[in-house]
Design an enzyme around this catalytic site. Structure first.
Site: not given
Length: 295
Positions: A46, A109, A140
């Site tokens: 990341t 997500y 995240r």
């Protein structure tokens, strides 16, 4: 996986002011980390801002780091995502012969259930020709990979060898450490609690700050692994303020300011990230100056 014990660094991708990849700076960062004594390097995590890089750029970063490293340290490659089929296809098609392991983030997500996370990593395990490091970073991904799921994966798949645990909760980390299989590695993904996790039985850290201060941070982890607690905590407290600072306005904006202070790379990040503001940049600059005087 003895090569993953100690300090790994999640390498940034340095950019010029025009947002192109700064090859010279990337080479400097790799050599700076290696010369500082870290145990291994992590490419395209990341921190590398891979979410805003195209495939050509990613391949360029991989090749630059591999060539610069020249076999000196083990390499870990970030291969993860929230489309299981796409991750599996990448694992089947990519040449992974230069890497000791992959680092694969829990799907983001989509917010899968624990069973969905298990089935995702089952597919990753079955597709990967090299060892797999799980990566749990709920801040995240939007979901927490619970210890029961991690332990189930660790027990069911021999090539799932470690977890980068970045929930930032010592209780969860201790549940993993207490119940993990003997050779399964628990690596901190949170720089602030890396030392406490090592002292509780962890095997090291995949760190952001260690690439800015490789000598000091990797020595702190080695001291912790050798149970030299007082000496280790002296270094921990020396860097605790800076750890807070480099994450204050987002990663990797903070660590890139460290590199600018060191004269190694620009502090440029790609949108939607922005560079740290003048106040934070000034505080980071002062910290780097202070550390350089001590060194």
């Amino acid at each position: 996986m003895q090569s993953l014990i100690g300090t790994g660094v999640a390498l940034v991708t340095p950019f010029r002011k025009d947002f192109s990849i700064d090859t010279e700076a990337l080479i400097k960062i790799v050599n700076f980390s290696i010369d500082g004594g870290v145990e291994y390097l992590v490419i395209l995590g990341t921190t590398a801002e891979n979410a805003t890089m195209n495939e050509t750029e990613k391949e360029f970063v991989i090749q630059t780091v591999v060539e610069t490293n020249n076999g000196r340290l083990p390499l870990v490659l970030g291969v993860g995502g929230n489309n299981t089929m796409e991750v599996v296809e990448e694992l089947k098609s990519r040449d992974l012969s230069q890497f000791a392991a992959i680092l694969s983030v829990s799907p983001y997500y989509n917010k899968p259930t624990q069973e969905g996370i298990y089935q995702h990593f089952k597919a990753v395990s079955q597709a990967s020709p090299i060892p797999v490091i799980l990566y749990n970073v709920p801040s995240r991904t939007g979901s927490n990979m619970l210890p029961a799921t991690v332990l189930r994966l660790a027990n069911d798949f021999k090539n799932i060898v470690a977890i980068k645990e970045a929930y930032g909760d010592m209780v969860q980390a201790m549940q993993l450490l207490k119940n993990k299989p003997k050779d399964f590695l628990v690596l901190s993904g949170d720089d602030m609690i890396a030392l406490p996790m090592v002292l509780a039985g962890g095997s090291g850290v995949i760190s952001v700050i260690a690439q800015g201060f490789p000598k000091e941070f990797s020595e702190m982890i080695r001291l912790g692994l050798n149970r030299k607690v007082d000496d280790a905590f002296k270094l921990q407290y020396q860097f605790s303020d800076c750890i807070d600072m480099i994450f204050e306005q987002g990663n990797p904006a903070g660590i890139k300011q460290v590199f600018q202070s060191l004269g190694i790379a620009e502090n440029t990040v790609r949108l939607p990230l922005v560079s740290v503001d003048e106040s934070l940049a000034g505080r980071i600059d002062k910290f780097v100056e202070k550390i350089n005087k001590i060194a």
